[in-house]
Design an enzyme around this catalytic site. Structure first.
Site, mmCIF file in Angstrom:
data_model
loop_
_atom_site.group_PDB
_atom_site.id
_atom_site.type_symbol
_atom_site.label_atom_id
_atom_site.label_comp_id
_atom_site.label_asym_id
_atom_site.label_seq_id
_atom_site.Cartn_x
_atom_site.Cartn_y
_atom_site.Cartn_z
ATOM 1 N NE ARG A 73 -31.949 -28.682 -24.301
ATOM 2 C CZ ARG A 73 -31.919 -27.413 -23.911
ATOM 3 N NH1 ARG A 73 -31.291 -27.079 -22.798
ATOM 4 N NH2 ARG A 73 -32.531 -26.476 -24.611
ATOM 5 N N GLY A 74 -30.211 -30.476 -19.249
ATOM 6 C CA GLY A 74 -29.571 -29.319 -18.661
ATOM 7 C C GLY A 74 -29.391 -28.229 -19.705
ATOM 8 N N GLY A 75 -28.934 -27.084 -19.271
ATOM 9 C CA GLY A 75 -28.678 -25.998 -20.212
ATOM 10 C C GLY A 75 -29.844 -25.046 -20.343
ATOM 11 C CE1 TYR A 79 -35.048 -22.659 -35.119
ATOM 12 C CE2 TYR A 79 -32.851 -22.988 -36.054
ATOM 13 C CZ TYR A 79 -34.228 -22.917 -36.206
ATOM 14 O OH TYR A 79 -34.782 -23.109 -37.450
ATOM 15 C CG HIS A 80 -32.967 -28.419 -31.748
ATOM 16 N ND1 HIS A 80 -31.615 -28.627 -31.626
ATOM 17 C CD2 HIS A 80 -33.497 -28.681 -30.528
ATOM 18 C CE1 HIS A 80 -31.331 -29.010 -30.397
ATOM 19 N NE2 HIS A 80 -32.458 -29.046 -29.705
ATOM 20 C CB SER A 147 -26.005 -25.753 -28.237
ATOM 21 O OG SER A 147 -25.926 -24.481 -28.844
ATOM 22 N N GLY A 149 -26.469 -29.966 -24.092
ATOM 23 C CA GLY A 149 -27.289 -30.045 -22.893
ATOM 24 C C GLY A 149 -27.622 -31.504 -22.635
ATOM 25 C CG PHE A 161 -23.726 -33.200 -30.083
ATOM 26 C CD1 PHE A 161 -23.768 -32.955 -31.449
ATOM 27 C CD2 PHE A 161 -23.433 -34.491 -29.652
ATOM 28 C CE1 PHE A 161 -23.535 -33.970 -32.373
ATOM 29 C CE2 PHE A 161 -23.190 -35.518 -30.563
ATOM 30 C CZ PHE A 161 -23.244 -35.254 -31.930
ATOM 31 C CB CYS A 178 -26.175 -20.837 -24.748
ATOM 32 S SG CYS A 178 -26.162 -21.687 -26.341
#
Length: 211
Positions: A73-75, A79-80, A147, A149, A161, A178
């Site tokens: 992904r972008g970004g 954290y998840h 967040s 991405g 998101f 980020c």
């Protein structure tokens, strides 16, 4: 915003790498017009994910024991973990629409959902000369609560998101989220002193007209 109804998939805790495999299959199906535009809501066990441009100095110390996984992904670093609502968006972009255009729509839909939860929020414009600024911030405290991405391939988006609901925010302090050393992360629970994952899921799904 134009109407853009989505099919809704919901899961609880899904391993990140297994989720990436399923997301790739969903993207292929959408590219082949074998499924409608889709929102997949879920959460992940603790994991840091990093974009292609994430600096090594922004990574957490390995001794903390939380996996760090590269992603397409972008970004930057995200954290998840449990207590965070992740939404993967598999959407075919319209004629003349780019992925950044759709990201702006995603931000506004999440601002609407947060308002209904009682959290005044806003998206922010990218400062001139800076890398694309995405996400959602709280109006009252200026903290980042979402967040974002995403990327697109053959006009179909993937990734999405991460909205902090009621999870542990400590891991965000173990790295540079980020790509912004000054950012302060927050959650619905931190802002309101209460939070409901079920209510958040419902309002987010409604904001995306997903069912």
């Amino acid at each position: 915003m134009q109407e853009r109804p989505l099919a809704l998939i919901q899961d609880d805790l899904v391993d990140y790498e297994k989720a990436m495999e399923r997301m790739a299959a969903l993207v292929q199906e959408r590219q082949d017009d074998e499924r409608p535009d889709t929102l997949w809501l879920l959460s992940h066990p603790p994991v840091f994910t990093i974009g292609k441009r994430t600096l090594e100095s922004h990574l957490p110390d390995p001794s903390y024991g939380i996996p760090v996984v590269p992603t397409g992904r972008g970004g930057q670093l995200t954290y998840h973990g449990p207590g965070q609502l992740v939404g993967y968006l598999i959407v075919k972009l319209r004629q003349g629409e780019g992925v950044v255009d759709y990201i702006r729509e995603v931000e506004l839909r999440l601002v609407d959902a947060l308002a209904k939860l009682g959290v005044p929020a806003e998206r922010r414009d990218t400062p001139p000369g800076s890398e694309l600024l995405t996400g959602v911030w709280t109006r009252n405290t200026g903290r980042k609560i979402v967040s974002i991405g995403m990327r697109s391939s053959r006009s179909v988006t993937s990734h999405g998101f991460a909205l902090n609901v009621d999870g542990d925010l400590t891991p965000w302090d173990l790295a540079i989220p980020c790509g912004m050393p000054e950012v302060e992360m927050t959650s619905v629970d931190r802002e309101l002193g209460r939070a409901s994952m079920d209510e958040t899921r419902r309002l987010v799904a409604e904001a995306f007209d997903a069912r």
